[in-house]
Design a protein around this motif. Structure first.
Motif, short mmCIF file in Angstrom:
data_model
loop_
_atom_site.label_atom_id
_atom_site.label_comp_id
_atom_site.label_asym_id
_atom_site.label_seq_id
_atom_site.Cartn_x
_atom_site.Cartn_y
_atom_site.Cartn_z
N GLU A 17 0.72 -1.08 -0.11
CA GLU A 17 -0.05 -0.06 -0.06
C GLU A 17 0.92 1.21 -0.12
O GLU A 17 0.51 2.26 -0.65
CB GLU A 17 -0.90 -0.12 1.35
CG GLU A 17 -2.10 -1.12 1.29
CD GLU A 17 -2.86 -1.11 2.48
OE1 GLU A 17 -3.69 -0.09 2.46
OE2 GLU A 17 -2.73 -1.92 3.24
N LEU A 18 2.22 1.15 0.85
CA LEU A 18 2.66 2.56 0.91
C LEU A 18 3.35 2.90 -0.68
O LEU A 18 3.67 3.82 -0.68
CB LEU A 18 3.95 2.10 1.93
CG LEU A 18 3.58 2.07 3.29
CD1 LEU A 18 4.62 1.46 4.09
CD2 LEU A 18 3.13 3.68 3.86
N THR A 19 3.48 1.76 -1.51
CA THR A 19 4.09 2.08 -2.62
C THR A 19 2.95 1.84 -3.92
O THR A 19 3.31 1.97 -5.19
CB THR A 19 5.15 0.93 -3.01
OG1 THR A 19 4.70 -0.26 -3.10
CG2 THR A 19 6.13 1.08 -1.89
N ASN A 20 1.79 1.59 -3.63
CA ASN A 20 0.67 1.64 -4.56
C ASN A 20 1.17 0.40 -5.29
O ASN A 20 1.11 0.35 -6.78
CB ASN A 20 0.62 2.89 -5.30
CG ASN A 20 -0.14 4.02 -4.67
OD1 ASN A 20 -1.31 3.62 -4.05
ND2 ASN A 20 0.02 5.26 -4.43
N ALA A 21 1.37 -0.53 -4.83
CA ALA A 21 1.72 -1.82 -5.51
C ALA A 21 2.89 -1.77 -6.28
O ALA A 21 3.08 -2.25 -7.23
CB ALA A 21 0.57 -2.39 -6.21
N GLY A 22 4.05 -0.85 -5.81
CA GLY A 22 5.28 -0.93 -6.69
C GLY A 22 5.26 0.50 -7.19
O GLY A 22 6.51 0.46 -8.12
N ARG A 23 4.34 0.93 -7.82
CA ARG A 23 4.34 2.06 -8.85
C ARG A 23 5.04 3.54 -8.01
O ARG A 23 5.49 4.13 -9.14
CB ARG A 23 2.65 2.40 -9.32
CG ARG A 23 2.35 1.30 -10.12
CD ARG A 23 0.86 1.70 -10.58
NE ARG A 23 -0.14 1.83 -9.71
CZ ARG A 23 -0.90 0.79 -9.44
NH1 ARG A 23 -0.69 -0.55 -10.08
NH2 ARG A 23 -1.99 0.88 -8.55
N ASP A 24 4.83 3.55 -6.99
CA ASP A 24 5.47 4.75 -6.21
C ASP A 24 6.31 4.38 -5.13
O ASP A 24 6.07 4.21 -4.04
CB ASP A 24 4.40 5.49 -5.68
CG ASP A 24 3.57 6.19 -6.75
OD1 ASP A 24 3.90 6.55 -7.77
OD2 ASP A 24 2.08 5.91 -6.36
N PRO A 25 7.79 4.04 -5.58
CA PRO A 25 8.53 3.50 -4.29
C PRO A 25 8.83 4.25 -3.19
O PRO A 25 8.42 5.67 -3.26
CB PRO A 25 10.06 3.65 -5.23
CG PRO A 25 9.74 3.53 -6.50
CD PRO A 25 8.42 4.30 -6.78
N LEU A 26 8.73 3.59 -2.14
CA LEU A 26 9.00 4.34 -0.81
C LEU A 26 10.24 4.85 -0.71
O LEU A 26 11.48 4.15 -0.62
CB LEU A 26 8.55 3.25 0.36
CG LEU A 26 8.95 3.68 1.67
CD1 LEU A 26 7.79 4.86 2.21
CD2 LEU A 26 8.78 2.58 2.66
#
Length: 449
Positions: free
Chosen positions: A385-394
């Motif tokens: 969730e923190l990365t929108n399933a990998g689309r927005d790296p943490l």
């Protein structure tokens, strides 16, 4: 529901100074139960500040009134907590009260206890902590609407929220054998998953994740065929711990048909201390309100007391430490801050639903809340969730980024119950560090004739 008593008095202080620090998880108002190994023997104890009351030593000391409920409880808490947890709540309550009186700042027995402090009050950091009880069954629920809805969108479902979600607490049966106490390594598992080209491959799971959860420990169980009423459910919950239901999302999302299997069964971590339902009494609150257009609660899931006190003033946190952060001396980065209000269902409703078909819960059973994610970005309680399933790296303070947990990454979960007028209490850490996958080389064996 537990009522307030002198153990909750916010003015009470302990002669153990570490229990009076404002940041301690274990003030005298908490007194959580756990198990540990000492000199090769498994013991049970109660945490206070930076120390543990060794309950076997306490019983042998003669400080408890003979034949009292407190003494019976202390005798039952021998090694693992199952016997004590199965007893009526008055026994654990009596032991908490006796300990609170022995440890309070003006306790007349202080000098006598201090004479035997090395045996009676070892430091927590000198002990090997164990699972607090033997766990027969482990059930993990899915009770955060935000977590469930986000994952449905990531999977491309037309309706991201399952049809049953608002009618009942959804759950799956987990694997009790791979439950482990906080600390140590979490070994990256092997499994089948689709690679970047869509091919099904077998190997070390690439998408490893944490799940920030709260777990309830069942005290007294119920007989087969006999459901537990929702307003009676809290009497069956001995207490709570933190739970990290580690997930190999790459495996889980490929294999999941009947429910989670190998993507979940490789390791689940629990914090070592059970914060009792009684200790949490000052922090009881009404659960979060359901939306006006939500379906009405079924009768067996609606309880007057549960609707008044089924929630908790409880904030939960996840921190991530990488090898680079540790090498630089930097603190772990806080990546999640959420609240128990983000659960759609209460623990009483989980117990009532679990037993509504006559299923029997047993002492030591563990019920996980499911990932406690909220609507806000900071309240997303897993890497997916923190990365929108990998689309927005943490992005981390070290400049590193993550779309999944890497070898050497360490997750630490914490929680605090806080309310004006009450002394804040914590749960201790639930910690685990990702270790590289082992070489996969199963050995063929022959069964002897």
């Amino acid at each position: 529901m537990s009522s307030l008593n002198p153990t909750h008095d916010p003015a009470r202080r302990s002669w153990i100074e570490s229990a009076n620090r404002p940041d301690t998880d274990f003030p005298i108002q908490n007194l959580p139960f756990g198990s540990f190994e000492r000199n090769g023997v498994v013991r049970s104890g109660v945490a206070i500040g930076e120390h543990v009351v060794d309950l076997r030593e306490l019983l042998d000391s003669g400080l408890l009134a003979p034949s009292s409920d407190a003494a019976f409880a202390c005798e039952a808490a021998d090694g693992t907590l199952n016997r004590l947890m199965s007893m009526p709540p008055r026994y654990a309550s009596a032991l908490r009260a006796a300990l609170s009186d022995l440890l309070k700042s003006d306790a007349p027995q202080r000098a006598r206890i201090e004479q035997h402090a090395e045996a009676l009050l070892p430091r927590i950091d000198s002990l090997e902590l164990r699972l607090p009880c033997e766990v027969g069954d482990y059930t993990d629920f899915l009770t955060s609407l935000h977590h469930t809805e986000r994952h449905g969108r990531y999977k491309g479902l037309a309706d991201p929220l399952p049809a049953a979600f608002k009618s009942l607490p959804i759950a799956y049966h987990g694997r009790a054998s791979s439950l482990r106490v906080s600390g140590g390594d979490v070994r990256r598992p092997h499994g089948q998953y689709r690679d970047a080209n869509g091919q099904v491959v077998f190997g070390p799971a690439p998408a490893l994740d944490f799940e920030l959860e709260l777990a309830a420990w069942i005290g007294k169980g119920n007989a087969l065929t006999q459901p537990i009423a929702v307003d009676d459910a809290h009497a069956h919950i001995f207490g709570y711990s933190l739970l990290n239901d580690w997930s190999a999302k790459s495996i889980q999302w490929f294999e999941q048909v009947l429910g989670p299997f190998l993507g979940k069964s490789f390791h689940s971590s629990v914090s070592p201390w059970i914060v009792t339902s009684e200790a949490l009494a000052p922090f009881r609150k009404a659960p979060a309100a359901r939306a006006e257009n939500d379906p009405p609660l079924m009768e067996h899931l609606h309880g007057v007391r549960d609707q008044q006190q089924g929630g908790l003033h409880l904030e939960l946190y996840a921190h991530l430490s990488t090898q680079r952060l540790r090498d630089s001396g930097a603190d772990a980065a806080r990546i999640t801050h959420t609240h128990l209000d983000n659960l759609y269902w209460t623990f009483a409703q989980m117990v009532a639903h679990h037993t509504s078909n006559g299923c029997n819960l047993r002492t030591g059973d563990l019920l996980g809340s499911g990932t406690i994610s909220g609507a806000e970005d900071a309240a997303r309680a897993c890497i997916t969730e923190l990365t929108n399933a990998g689309r927005d790296p943490l992005r981390l303070p070290s400049g590193e980024t993550r779309t999944a947990l890497e070898d050497g990454d360490e997750i630490v979960l914490r929680a605090r119950a806080t309310k004006p007028g009450a002394v804040s209490i914590g749960f201790g850490e639930c910690r685990g560090r990702i270790a590289p996958a082992l070489a996969f080389a199963p050995l063929a064996t022959e069964v002897a004739a």
